[in-house]
Scaffold this motif. Sequence first.
Motif, PDB file in Angstrom:
ATOM      1  N   HIS A 100       4.564  10.432  -0.220  1.00 54.94           N
ATOM      2  CA  HIS A 100       3.212   9.931   0.053  1.00 54.94           C
ATOM      3  C   HIS A 100       2.624   9.083  -1.053  1.00 54.94           C
ATOM      4  O   HIS A 100       1.698   8.321  -0.836  1.00 54.94           O
ATOM      5  CB  HIS A 100       2.271  11.092   0.404  1.00 54.94           C
ATOM      6  CG  HIS A 100       1.868  11.922  -0.765  1.00 54.94           C
ATOM      7  ND1 HIS A 100       2.654  12.920  -1.268  1.00 54.94           N
ATOM      8  CD2 HIS A 100       0.764  11.885  -1.536  1.00 54.94           C
ATOM      9  CE1 HIS A 100       2.046  13.476  -2.300  1.00 54.94           C
ATOM     10  NE2 HIS A 100       0.897  12.870  -2.487  1.00 54.94           N
ATOM     11  N   LYS A 101       3.165   9.177  -2.260  1.00 56.66           N
ATOM     12  CA  LYS A 101       2.629   8.380  -3.364  1.00 56.66           C
ATOM     13  C   LYS A 101       3.336   7.035  -3.492  1.00 56.66           C
ATOM     14  O   LYS A 101       2.888   6.168  -4.213  1.00 56.66           O
ATOM     15  CB  LYS A 101       2.773   9.146  -4.681  1.00 56.66           C
ATOM     16  CG  LYS A 101       1.690  10.184  -4.884  1.00 56.66           C
ATOM     17  CD  LYS A 101       1.706  10.684  -6.314  1.00 56.66           C
ATOM     18  CE  LYS A 101       2.506  11.950  -6.424  1.00 56.66           C
ATOM     19  NZ  LYS A 101       2.509  12.503  -7.772  1.00 56.66           N
ATOM     20  N   LEU A 149       0.858  -1.187   0.000  1.00 62.64           N
ATOM     21  CA  LEU A 149       0.000   0.000   0.000  1.00 62.64           C
ATOM     22  C   LEU A 149       0.891   1.233   0.000  1.00 62.64           C
ATOM     23  O   LEU A 149       2.002   1.210   0.530  1.00 62.64           O
ATOM     24  CB  LEU A 149      -0.895   0.017   1.241  1.00 62.64           C
ATOM     25  CG  LEU A 149      -1.863  -1.145   1.429  1.00 62.64           C
ATOM     26  CD1 LEU A 149      -2.759  -0.889   2.632  1.00 62.64           C
ATOM     27  CD2 LEU A 149      -2.705  -1.384   0.212  1.00 62.64           C
ATOM     28  N   THR A 150       0.376   2.303  -0.588  1.00 63.82           N
ATOM     29  CA  THR A 150       1.178   3.521  -0.612  1.00 63.82           C
ATOM     30  C   THR A 150       1.229   4.122   0.792  1.00 63.82           C
ATOM     31  O   THR A 150       0.480   3.724   1.681  1.00 63.82           O
ATOM     32  CB  THR A 150       0.573   4.569  -1.563  1.00 63.82           C
ATOM     33  OG1 THR A 150      -0.717   4.915  -1.078  1.00 63.82           O
ATOM     34  CG2 THR A 150       0.465   4.041  -2.969  1.00 63.82           C
ATOM     35  N   LYS A 173       5.788  13.272   3.540  1.00 73.26           N
ATOM     36  CA  LYS A 173       5.009  14.075   2.600  1.00 73.26           C
ATOM     37  C   LYS A 173       5.559  13.913   1.189  1.00 73.26           C
ATOM     38  O   LYS A 173       4.810  13.733   0.241  1.00 73.26           O
ATOM     39  CB  LYS A 173       5.074  15.539   3.017  1.00 73.26           C
ATOM     40  CG  LYS A 173       4.219  16.444   2.186  1.00 73.26           C
ATOM     41  CD  LYS A 173       4.282  17.837   2.778  1.00 73.26           C
ATOM     42  CE  LYS A 173       3.377  18.788   2.046  1.00 73.26           C
ATOM     43  NZ  LYS A 173       3.366  20.096   2.702  1.00 73.26           N
ATOM     44  N   ARG A 202       1.070   6.084  11.393  1.00 72.32           N
ATOM     45  CA  ARG A 202      -0.117   5.267  11.188  1.00 72.32           C
ATOM     46  C   ARG A 202      -0.829   5.053  12.519  1.00 72.32           C
ATOM     47  O   ARG A 202      -2.051   5.072  12.596  1.00 72.32           O
ATOM     48  CB  ARG A 202       0.299   3.924  10.580  1.00 72.32           C
ATOM     49  CG  ARG A 202      -0.834   3.116  10.048  1.00 72.32           C
ATOM     50  CD  ARG A 202      -0.334   1.822   9.460  1.00 72.32           C
ATOM     51  NE  ARG A 202       0.412   1.040  10.447  1.00 72.32           N
ATOM     52  CZ  ARG A 202       0.953  -0.138  10.192  1.00 72.32           C
ATOM     53  NH1 ARG A 202       0.862  -0.665   9.002  1.00 72.32           N
ATOM     54  NH2 ARG A 202       1.615  -0.800  11.131  1.00 72.32           N
ATOM     55  N   ILE A 239      -3.522  14.021   8.764  1.00 71.62           N
ATOM     56  CA  ILE A 239      -2.490  13.732   7.760  1.00 71.62           C
ATOM     57  C   ILE A 239      -1.589  14.957   7.607  1.00 71.62           C
ATOM     58  O   ILE A 239      -0.362  14.846   7.565  1.00 71.62           O
ATOM     59  CB  ILE A 239      -3.138  13.343   6.414  1.00 71.62           C
ATOM     60  CG1 ILE A 239      -3.750  11.937   6.527  1.00 71.62           C
ATOM     61  CG2 ILE A 239      -2.112  13.369   5.292  1.00 71.62           C
ATOM     62  CD1 ILE A 239      -4.485  11.481   5.301  1.00 71.62           C
ATOM     63  N   MET A 243       0.265   6.967   1.710  1.00 67.47           N
ATOM     64  CA  MET A 243      -1.031   7.582   1.987  1.00 67.47           C
ATOM     65  C   MET A 243      -2.042   6.531   2.437  1.00 67.47           C
ATOM     66  O   MET A 243      -2.792   6.735   3.392  1.00 67.47           O
ATOM     67  CB  MET A 243      -1.507   8.251   0.698  1.00 67.47           C
ATOM     68  CG  MET A 243      -2.508   9.316   0.904  1.00 67.47           C
ATOM     69  SD  MET A 243      -1.782  10.690   1.769  1.00 67.47           S
ATOM     70  CE  MET A 243      -3.100  11.852   1.572  1.00 67.47           C
ATOM     71  N   GLU A 244      -2.046   5.401   1.755  1.00 66.72           N
ATOM     72  CA  GLU A 244      -2.997   4.351   2.108  1.00 66.72           C
ATOM     73  C   GLU A 244      -2.672   3.759   3.473  1.00 66.72           C
ATOM     74  O   GLU A 244      -3.562   3.419   4.241  1.00 66.72           O
ATOM     75  CB  GLU A 244      -2.975   3.253   1.045  1.00 66.72           C
ATOM     76  CG  GLU A 244      -3.719   3.629  -0.203  1.00 66.72           C
ATOM     77  CD  GLU A 244      -3.613   2.578  -1.287  1.00 66.72           C
ATOM     78  OE1 GLU A 244      -4.623   2.269  -1.900  1.00 66.72           O
ATOM     79  OE2 GLU A 244      -2.505   2.059  -1.512  1.00 66.72           O
ATOM     80  N   PHE A 248       2.415  15.213   8.340  1.00 67.39           N
ATOM     81  CA  PHE A 248       3.395  15.679   7.370  1.00 67.39           C
ATOM     82  C   PHE A 248       4.269  16.802   7.934  1.00 67.39           C
ATOM     83  O   PHE A 248       5.378  17.009   7.460  1.00 67.39           O
ATOM     84  CB  PHE A 248       2.702  16.127   6.080  1.00 67.39           C
ATOM     85  CG  PHE A 248       2.225  14.965   5.240  1.00 67.39           C
ATOM     86  CD1 PHE A 248       2.721  13.689   5.441  1.00 67.39           C
ATOM     87  CD2 PHE A 248       1.283  15.151   4.244  1.00 67.39           C
ATOM     88  CE1 PHE A 248       2.296  12.611   4.681  1.00 67.39           C
ATOM     89  CE2 PHE A 248       0.849  14.081   3.475  1.00 67.39           C
ATOM     90  CZ  PHE A 248       1.353  12.816   3.695  1.00 67.39           C
ATOM     91  N   LYS A 265      -4.130   5.992   5.866  1.00 63.28           N
ATOM     92  CA  LYS A 265      -5.588   5.832   5.916  1.00 63.28           C
ATOM     93  C   LYS A 265      -5.988   4.554   6.647  1.00 63.28           C
ATOM     94  O   LYS A 265      -7.043   4.495   7.271  1.00 63.28           O
ATOM     95  CB  LYS A 265      -6.168   5.836   4.503  1.00 63.28           C
ATOM     96  CG  LYS A 265      -6.077   7.212   3.882  1.00 63.28           C
ATOM     97  CD  LYS A 265      -6.979   7.355   2.685  1.00 63.28           C
ATOM     98  CE  LYS A 265      -6.912   8.793   2.195  1.00 63.28           C
ATOM     99  NZ  LYS A 265      -7.838   9.078   1.127  1.00 63.28           N
ATOM    100  N   MET A 266      -5.134   3.530   6.542  1.00 61.40           N
ATOM    101  CA  MET A 266      -5.414   2.301   7.287  1.00 61.40           C
ATOM    102  C   MET A 266      -5.391   2.580   8.783  1.00 61.40           C
ATOM    103  O   MET A 266      -6.136   1.985   9.547  1.00 61.40           O
ATOM    104  CB  MET A 266      -4.361   1.232   6.980  1.00 61.40           C
ATOM    105  CG  MET A 266      -4.471   0.574   5.639  1.00 61.40           C
ATOM    106  SD  MET A 266      -6.065  -0.157   5.331  1.00 61.40           S
ATOM    107  CE  MET A 266      -6.185  -1.271   6.697  1.00 61.40           C
ATOM    108  N   GLY A 267      -4.511   3.495   9.180  1.00 63.06           N
ATOM    109  CA  GLY A 267      -4.448   3.843  10.595  1.00 63.06           C
ATOM    110  C   GLY A 267      -5.741   4.459  11.081  1.00 63.06           C
ATOM    111  O   GLY A 267      -6.106   4.334  12.248  1.00 63.06           O
TER     112      GLY A 267
END
Lengths: 452, 245
Positions: free
Chosen positions: B139-140, B102-103, B136, B158, B125, B105-106, B129, B109-111
Motif C-alpha cells: 500500500h505504500k 500515486l501510491t 495491503k 479502485r 479499504i 493507497m492514493e 485488503f 483514495k482516488m477511487g
Amino acid sequence: MSINHSKETHYPAKESFLSSFFRSLTEEIKAALVATLWFCFLTLPLVCFRINANTQKIDYLWERLPKVAIIAFVATLIWRFLRKRLSFSHVKDTLDEVSGPPPDEARGPGGSWVTYLMAAKHKKLYAILALAFLVTIPFWVSPYVVMILITALIYICLGLGLNIVVGVSGLLNLGYVAFYAIGAYTYALLNHSFGLSFWICLPLGALTATTLGLLLGLPILRLSGDYLAIVTLGFGEIIRLVLTNANFTNGPSGIGGIAPPGLFGINLNATVKPFLVNLHLMHKDMDLNKVLIFFIMLLMVILTIICVFRLENSRLGRAWLALREDEVACQAMGINRTKAKLTAFAIGSTWAGLAGVVFASQITFINPSNFTFMQSVMILSIVVLGGMGSIPGVIVGAIVLTLLPEYLRGFANYRMLLFGLLMVLMMVFRPGGLIQSTRQVYIHKPLENKEP
Amino acid sequence: MSESNNQNPQTILELTNVHTFYGKIEALKGISFSIQEGEIIALLGANGAGKSTSLKSIVGLTPPRNGRISFYGKDIRGMKPENLVEEGIIMVPEGRRIFPALTVMENLKMGAYQRNDKNGIEDDIEYIFTLFPILKSRHKQDGGTLSGGEQQMLAISRGLMGRPRLLLLDEPSLGLAPIIIRIIFDTIKKINIEQKTTILLVEQNANLALMVAHHAHIMTTGTIIHSGTAQEIMKDETVRKAYLG
C-alpha cells in the motif's frame, strides 16, 4: 525492539564512511584537481578576459584565476564528499529496512548526529529558529539586501503559484507573468485613481487575477501540452501589449508614485525609525516601508507554503496529479476534468496576483517592461530548476535564481550564459530538480498496529 | 448459481437500440440488452465487435448518437462520466490505467473521489485488503511499481472504492498470466456474491467469462447476435464454434 542491539548494528556504518573517505583522500584530491583544471579552462574567457569599453581592447585579468581555481577546488571536494555521503546513507537506509529501523532513542548523542538532528521531532524547533532568524534579518543588513530579499520572496510566491499549475497539474503555462502584471496594475491603477490602500487592493488584485485566470482557462483548458503553452504564451503577450498601448494604463511610461503599504496610518520612517537607528538596531538608510513589505512577504510566503502543502495533499491535489497522468482514468473515477484543471489554473493565478500587488508597492513605479516573456521564463525556470511539484525545491530554486544574478553582477554580461549552463548541468545531473518532489506517504494505520 | 438472484429481478440498466459513431463509422448498430440487479453479464466477441464501445457508451466516454440508456428507470444517455459515477456506474477501464506516480493507497483514495464518508472509505479499504491481500503489503508503493496482475487488482479495487451499483469491467484478463487471471475472476465472483454488486464484464476470453457470468451476449460488428444464459451458451456447440473459438 531492543535499543542496545540496534546500537551495535547501525553505527559502524558512519565510522567506516569517514575513514573510507579519508583513505581515498588522495584520489579525491586528484579528481578535484582535474575538475578544477577543466573548470578554469572552460570559464577562462568569462573570468579573465574583459573588453575595455574605453580603449576598445581586451583586458587580461589573470589575477582572478587563482581565486576561481581555489573556489572550484574546494567546491568540488565538498561536492564529492556530499555525494559519497549520500550514496553511503542510501546503503545504510536499505540496511535499516532489512533489520528494522532503529528506535529514535538509540540515535542519541552517541549515534549519528546528523540523523539525530534530522529527527522529525526537531522539525518544529527548526522552523521556529529559522523564522526567528528571518525576522531579525532587516535589523542587521543593508537596505540593498532587504530589497533583494523581497524580490526573492516575491519569486518564491510566484514559483509556488506556478508550481500548482505546471508542477502539480502539468499544465504548461508560459504566460504566467500576465497574472502577475494584472495584480500589479490592479493595485497601481486603483491606488492612482481612487487612492485605495494596499490592504484593500491585495485581495482585489488576487480576485482580478483569479477571475482572469478563470476566463482564460475556460476556453483553453481543453488544449493540452504544446498547444496550451502556445496559447498561454500568446495571452501573456496580449496583456503586455494592452498595457503598453492602452490609455488608462499610461502606456509604456507606466504608473509611478504607487503608495507603499501602510500600517494603521503610522509614518514608520518618521516615528519608529529614529528610535531604532539610535539603538543601532537598524541601518541608518533603511526605508522602514521596505521592511514592512519584507515582513508582509515573509508572512505571505509562509501562508503560501501552508496552503500549497495542504492543497497538494488534499483530494483536489491528488486529482491534479492524477489528471497529469491519465485523463481517461480520472474520468472513470468521476473527476470533473474541466473543473479540476480550472481550479489549478485559477489558484495559480491568484498567487501571481497577490505577488503582483506586493511587487507594485515595493518598486512604486511599474511599466509594461516589468512583465515581459523573460519573466515568465524566469518563473518557469524556478519551478523546473527547483523540482517540479516540490515545495522546498521551488523555494531553493527561487532563491538561487534571484540571488545569484544579484551577487554575480560582475558577470552581468554572461548572466544568461551561466543560466543556460546551469540549466544544462541540472538536466544532466538532477533531472528531477534541485530537490525532487516526494509524495507524502499515507500509511495504512491498522496494518501498523498488527506489525510486531 | 443464478437462482437466488433471479427470484425478484429488477432491471437496473436497459439499453434500447443504441447507436454509437466514431466519426462516420458506426461502431454500435443499435444494440439492446438489459441487466438485472445482482447479475454478472458478459459481453463476448472478437476484436472490433463493439464490446468496449458499449461500455464507453454507457459511461458517456463515447456518447451514443441515438437510442435510450436507462439506469434504474432514469435516462442517462448523454450524461457526463463524472455524473454517472455519482449515479453509481463505475468503469474499470481497459489496460488498467492506474496512476503510476500515486501510491497504492492514493490510487484507492482516488477511487473514492466523490465520497465524503471517511469511515466508510476506511472500511472499504479494509475490505479490499481482504480481497487482495497483496495490495495491503504494497500500500505504500507507487502504483507504477506494481506488476501487471497487481495493477489489475488495484484497478478493480479502485473501481470498488466508488461503491458501484453497477461495475463495468473492460477486459480484466488482458495481458495477465493464467494464474493471476484465475485470482481476478474468483474475486469478481466474490464481489458479486458478497457485495451484491451488479457487474457487466467485457471479455475476449469467452470460456473464462462464461464461468462467472449468469447471462452473456455475443457481439459481432456492432450488433448483438446471440444472447442466453451462460450455461446455454457454454453447451451450444454451434455458437461456441462460430463465435467464441
